[in-house]
Scaffold this motif. Structure first.
Motif, PDB file in Angstrom:
ATOM      1  N   MET A   1       0.808  -1.215   0.103  1.00 28.10           N
ATOM      2  CA  MET A   1      -0.138   0.148   0.046  1.00 28.10           C
ATOM      3  C   MET A   1       0.975   1.222  -0.055  1.00 28.10           C
ATOM      4  SD  MET A   1      -3.167  -1.095  -0.154  1.00 28.10           S
ATOM      5  CE  MET A   1      -4.024   0.244   0.196  1.00 28.10           C
ATOM      6  N   GLY A   2       2.163   0.946   0.251  1.00 28.19           N
ATOM      7  CA  GLY A   2       3.007   2.381   0.174  1.00 28.19           C
ATOM      8  C   GLY A   2       3.230   2.810  -1.258  1.00 28.19           C
ATOM      9  N   ARG A   3       3.273   4.059  -1.062  1.00 26.43           N
ATOM     10  CA  ARG A   3       3.283   4.919  -2.200  1.00 26.43           C
ATOM     11  C   ARG A   3       4.741   4.987  -2.954  1.00 26.43           C
ATOM     12  NH1 ARG A   3      -1.217   8.443  -0.563  1.00 26.43           N
ATOM     13  NH2 ARG A   3      -3.247   7.472  -1.503  1.00 26.43           N
ATOM     14  N   GLY A   4       4.958   5.160  -4.213  1.00 28.35           N
ATOM     15  CA  GLY A   4       6.141   5.540  -4.841  1.00 28.35           C
ATOM     16  C   GLY A   4       7.266   4.345  -4.380  1.00 28.35           C
ATOM     17  N   ARG A   5       8.498   4.692  -3.650  1.00 27.53           N
ATOM     18  CA  ARG A   5       9.445   3.756  -3.428  1.00 27.53           C
ATOM     19  C   ARG A   5       9.170   2.835  -2.194  1.00 27.53           C
ATOM     20  NH1 ARG A   5      14.640   7.174  -3.299  1.00 27.53           N
ATOM     21  NH2 ARG A   5      15.245   5.461  -2.187  1.00 27.53           N
TER      22      ARG A   5
ATOM     23  N   VAL B   1      -5.614   1.288   6.051  1.00 27.79           N
ATOM     24  CA  VAL B   1      -4.641   0.292   5.926  1.00 27.79           C
ATOM     25  C   VAL B   1      -3.250   0.709   5.679  1.00 27.79           C
ATOM     26  CG1 VAL B   1      -4.001  -1.889   4.750  1.00 27.79           C
ATOM     27  CG2 VAL B   1      -6.361  -1.556   5.039  1.00 27.79           C
ATOM     28  N   ARG B   2      -3.164   1.808   4.666  1.00 28.88           N
ATOM     29  CA  ARG B   2      -2.049   2.375   4.461  1.00 28.88           C
ATOM     30  C   ARG B   2      -1.293   3.151   5.817  1.00 28.88           C
ATOM     31  NH1 ARG B   2      -3.658   5.369   0.414  1.00 28.88           N
ATOM     32  NH2 ARG B   2      -3.035   3.762  -1.109  1.00 28.88           N
ATOM     33  N   ALA B   3      -2.253   3.770   6.585  1.00 20.70           N
ATOM     34  CA  ALA B   3      -1.790   4.304   8.108  1.00 20.70           C
ATOM     35  C   ALA B   3      -1.212   3.126   8.694  1.00 20.70           C
ATOM     36  CB  ALA B   3      -2.773   4.906   8.603  1.00 20.70           C
ATOM     37  N   TYR B   4      -1.825   1.902   8.907  1.00 23.47           N
ATOM     38  CA  TYR B   4      -1.573   0.898   9.588  1.00 23.47           C
ATOM     39  C   TYR B   4      -0.158   0.373   9.257  1.00 23.47           C
ATOM     40  CZ  TYR B   4      -0.996  -3.729  11.527  1.00 23.47           C
ATOM     41  OH  TYR B   4      -0.726  -5.158  12.134  1.00 23.47           O
TER      42      TYR B   4
ATOM     43  N   MET C   1       2.113  -5.285 -12.052  1.00 19.52           N
ATOM     44  CA  MET C   1       0.924  -5.297 -13.069  1.00 19.52           C
ATOM     45  C   MET C   1      -0.347  -4.969 -11.787  1.00 19.52           C
ATOM     46  SD  MET C   1      -1.903  -7.154 -13.779  1.00 19.52           S
ATOM     47  CE  MET C   1      -1.794  -8.983 -13.070  1.00 19.52           C
ATOM     48  N   LEU C   2      -0.281  -5.559 -10.981  1.00 16.97           N
ATOM     49  CA  LEU C   2      -1.521  -5.241  -9.904  1.00 16.97           C
ATOM     50  C   LEU C   2      -1.341  -3.893  -9.534  1.00 16.97           C
ATOM     51  CD1 LEU C   2      -1.384  -8.671  -7.803  1.00 16.97           C
ATOM     52  CD2 LEU C   2      -2.804  -8.176  -9.659  1.00 16.97           C
ATOM     53  N   ARG C   3      -0.463  -3.389  -9.166  1.00 21.18           N
ATOM     54  CA  ARG C   3      -0.047  -1.934  -8.744  1.00 21.18           C
ATOM     55  C   ARG C   3      -0.797  -1.103 -10.092  1.00 21.18           C
ATOM     56  NH1 ARG C   3       5.919   0.483  -8.105  1.00 21.18           N
ATOM     57  NH2 ARG C   3       5.272   2.195  -6.811  1.00 21.18           N
TER      58      ARG C   3
ATOM     59  N   ARG D   1      -4.001  -0.516  -9.765  1.00 23.08           N
ATOM     60  CA  ARG D   1      -4.547   0.276  -8.590  1.00 23.08           C
ATOM     61  C   ARG D   1      -5.363  -0.614  -7.777  1.00 23.08           C
ATOM     62  NH1 ARG D   1      -3.613   5.556  -8.983  1.00 23.08           N
ATOM     63  NH2 ARG D   1      -3.016   6.263 -10.835  1.00 23.08           N
ATOM     64  N   LEU D   2      -4.905  -1.646  -7.666  1.00 24.12           N
ATOM     65  CA  LEU D   2      -5.949  -2.775  -6.615  1.00 24.12           C
ATOM     66  C   LEU D   2      -5.291  -2.390  -5.206  1.00 24.12           C
ATOM     67  CD1 LEU D   2      -5.850  -5.943  -8.759  1.00 24.12           C
ATOM     68  CD2 LEU D   2      -7.886  -4.414  -8.131  1.00 24.12           C
ATOM     69  N   PRO D   3      -6.082  -2.168  -4.270  1.00 28.35           N
ATOM     70  CA  PRO D   3      -5.685  -2.182  -2.958  1.00 28.35           C
ATOM     71  C   PRO D   3      -5.322  -3.620  -2.451  1.00 28.35           C
ATOM     72  CG  PRO D   3      -8.028  -2.059  -2.880  1.00 28.35           C
ATOM     73  CD  PRO D   3      -7.765  -2.510  -4.269  1.00 28.35           C
ATOM     74  N   MET D   4      -4.097  -3.649  -2.036  1.00 24.69           N
ATOM     75  CA  MET D   4      -3.306  -4.874  -1.511  1.00 24.69           C
ATOM     76  C   MET D   4      -3.172  -4.908  -0.239  1.00 24.69           C
ATOM     77  SD  MET D   4      -1.115  -5.986  -4.966  1.00 24.69           S
ATOM     78  CE  MET D   4      -0.659  -4.506  -5.571  1.00 24.69           C
ATOM     79  N   TYR D   5      -3.967  -5.307   0.736  1.00 23.31           N
ATOM     80  CA  TYR D   5      -3.997  -4.838   2.191  1.00 23.31           C
ATOM     81  C   TYR D   5      -3.147  -5.505   2.653  1.00 23.31           C
ATOM     82  CZ  TYR D   5      -8.369  -2.194   1.982  1.00 23.31           C
ATOM     83  OH  TYR D   5      -9.421  -1.059   1.327  1.00 23.31           O
TER      84      TYR D   5
END
Ligand SMILES: Cc1cc2nc3c(=O)[nH]c(=O)nc-3n(C[C@H](O)[C@H](O)[C@H](O)COP(=O)(O)OP(=O)(O)OC[C@H]3O[C@@H](n4cnc5c(N)ncnc54)[C@H](O)[C@@H]3O)c2cc1C
Length: 458
Positions: free
Chosen positions: A234-238, A283-286, A348-350, A353-357
């Motif tokens: 769920m982390g963005r960028g790097r 989830v991103r915050a967690y 591919m999944l990224r 834009r699928l939320p991969m919790y």
């Protein structure tokens, strides 16, 4: 063997209508649930005239998809055939009812200074369900799947009634049943190998790494018995794909440390949280908190064994947090040398834009020979995604193509959506499996929603 446990008195046969689903809660159905109290009642169910939609066994319902359900048909609830029926103190082998849960078994064994060499990521599954999925743990390269820890099992088949199956006596039926998702018969009992429980704690080495490739490198190092990487997808960028790698082994027992304590299946914080709580932002915050809370590098930190083996069990029914539509877990395996497929898959999944919790990566050793068994020498990646995510079905179809082209496969115990064509590409021993099935179940008495979806039965 000497009898040791008679606390589970055989209940009365029980039949009722119920709504059933897998752990992912994606496709609930109504079925007739029958709960036999002993193996003769199981044999009678299989010998009688089969219901129009057939029958399938169900353990604790911890498979994610539709393997243990049978819409408008009959489901045999095996949970009454529970308990340790014999223990050979010389060899450490135990005979158990197929409906015994690992939680019950591990607690009973710990009191005798014993444990199971292979446990999956939850303790709330049954022995029958574990054999039918040929389950693996975080120590697969060392210990193999449950197949390696199994001496024999009792199987009720529609053609032959109850028979004792061992690898040496019935190699084909053995190989078809390990991973055969209940489609070769109903397992009523099993004899398992145990090992000495030397110290009921683990010591863990933890490393935070920035990429999937670094996680793979660490998991490849062989000094630990159990190893797993948690990936932040769920982390963005790097930050996408950064990982916390935990590798553990048995450790020294500090003075006064406790014995194995497993929470009951219903306990845990999830029961007190609202259904559908999980959202990408939360989830991103967690994940960010989890990343920050992990040390960059820590060595030999003591960890309670239940926390090391079953971290999700402490949360309880966490599947509810995905809401009414449930979750899909995409778990695939790819062979050694195909690590780049994992990177392609994630990218591919990224891009979709699928939320991969939740995502985890483990090393796998050689497979057990089970015809539909999942593990193969290589890597396994498991990703939890809310079922309501737009574009999920098409993205996972593309994921299947990548995995199949690499010589890999999707885990049937987690699957809720694969096609029969993909199954045939991923499981080369499928024709042998179907030949065994035709022999032991000529009238297709055993059927499930999974078997119909995958074209294994009508
Ligand atoms: C949180 C969590 C973590 C998990 N971690 C792992 C892991 O690390 N490794 C892993 O391998 N798996 C893992 N799993 C998957 C789980 O181990 C398997 O799905 C297992 O099959 C569940 O057992 P069950 O008793 O709940 O069976 P069910 O889900 O009820 O049934 C699963 C299959 O087994 C068949 N079956 C059940 N009982 C019998 C029987 N007596 N005779 C014949 N067939 C039977 C059913 O027909 C069905 O096809 C995990 C699941 C969860 C929920």
């Amino acid at each position: 063997m000497s009898p040791v446990d008679t606390k589970h008195a055989p209940p009365q046969p029980d039949e009722r209508q119920g709504v059933l689903s897998g752990w992912g809660r994606t496709s609930p159905v109504t079925a007739t649930l029958v709960r036999p109290g002993d193996s003769s009642q199981v044999a009678a169910l299989l010998a009688g005239e089969a219901p129009a939609r057939g029958l399938i066994a169900r353990g604790a319902g911890r498979s994610y998809g539709d393997a243990a359900q049978n819409g408008d048909g009959t489901v045999i609830d095996m949970t009454a055939l529970a308990g340790i029926t014999a223990l050979d103190s010389r060899t450490g082998e135990i005979e158990v009812g197929a409906g015994t849960t690992f939680a019950e078994l591990l607690e009973a064994l710990a009191q005798r200074g014993l444990t199971l060499p292979v446990v999956p990521g939850t303790a709330h599954l049954t022995v029958g369900g574990a054999i039918a999925a040929d389950v693996h743990g975080k120590n697969h390269p060392r210990a193999g799947s449950i197949a390696r820890q199994l001496r024999s099992f009792a199987l009720c088949t529609p053609a032959d009634g109850e028979i004792e199956v061992s690898e040496s006596e019935q190699p084909e039926l053995w190989a078809a049943t390990l991973g055969g998702m209940g489609l070769t018969g109903v397992i009523t009992a099993a004899t398992l190998r145990t090992i000495e429980l030397r110290r009921p704690i683990a010591v863990a080495d933890t490393d935070k790494v920035d990429t999937l490739e670094e996680a793979i490198e660490l998991l490849d190092a062989d000094a630990h018995s159990h190893a797993i990487a948690w990936l932040d997808l769920m982390g963005r960028g790097r930050r996408f794909g950064r990982a916390v790698v935990t590798r553990s082994r048995e450790g020294e027992q500090p003075a006064g440390s406790s014995r194995l304590e497993l929470k009951p299946a219903q306990a845990g914080v999830a029961a007190r949280l609202p259904s559908g709580l999980l959202r990408p932002a939360s989830v991103r915050a967690y994940n960010r908190m989890r990343w920050l809370a992990s040390p960059r590098r820590a060595r030999e930190r003591p960890l309670a064994i239940d926390a090391a083996l079953f971290p999700l069990d402490a949360i309880g029914a966490w599947n509810r947090l995905y809401g009414r539509r449930g979750l899909v877990q995409y778990q695939c395996a790819v062979p050694d040398g195909e690590e780049w497929t994992l990177r392609c898959l994630l990218e591919m999944l990224r891009s979709q834009r699928l939320p991969m919790y939740l995502a985890t990566l483990k090393r796998l050793g050689p497979g057990s020979g089970g015809m539909l068994s999942f593990p193969l020498k290589g890597w396994t990646l498991a990703i939890d995604i809310p079922a309501r995510a737009p574009g999920l079905a098409a993205a996972l179809d593309r994921a299947d193509l990548l995995v199949a082209s690499s010589g890999g496969r999707v885990y049937l115990a987690k699957d809720a959506r694969m096609s029969s064509e993909t199954l045939a590409r991923m499981y080369p021993a499928l024709p042998q499996f179907l030949a065994v099935r035709a022999r032991v179940d000529p009238h297709e008495t055993l059927r499930s929603d999974l078997s119909r979806r995958l074209g294994l039965t009508r």
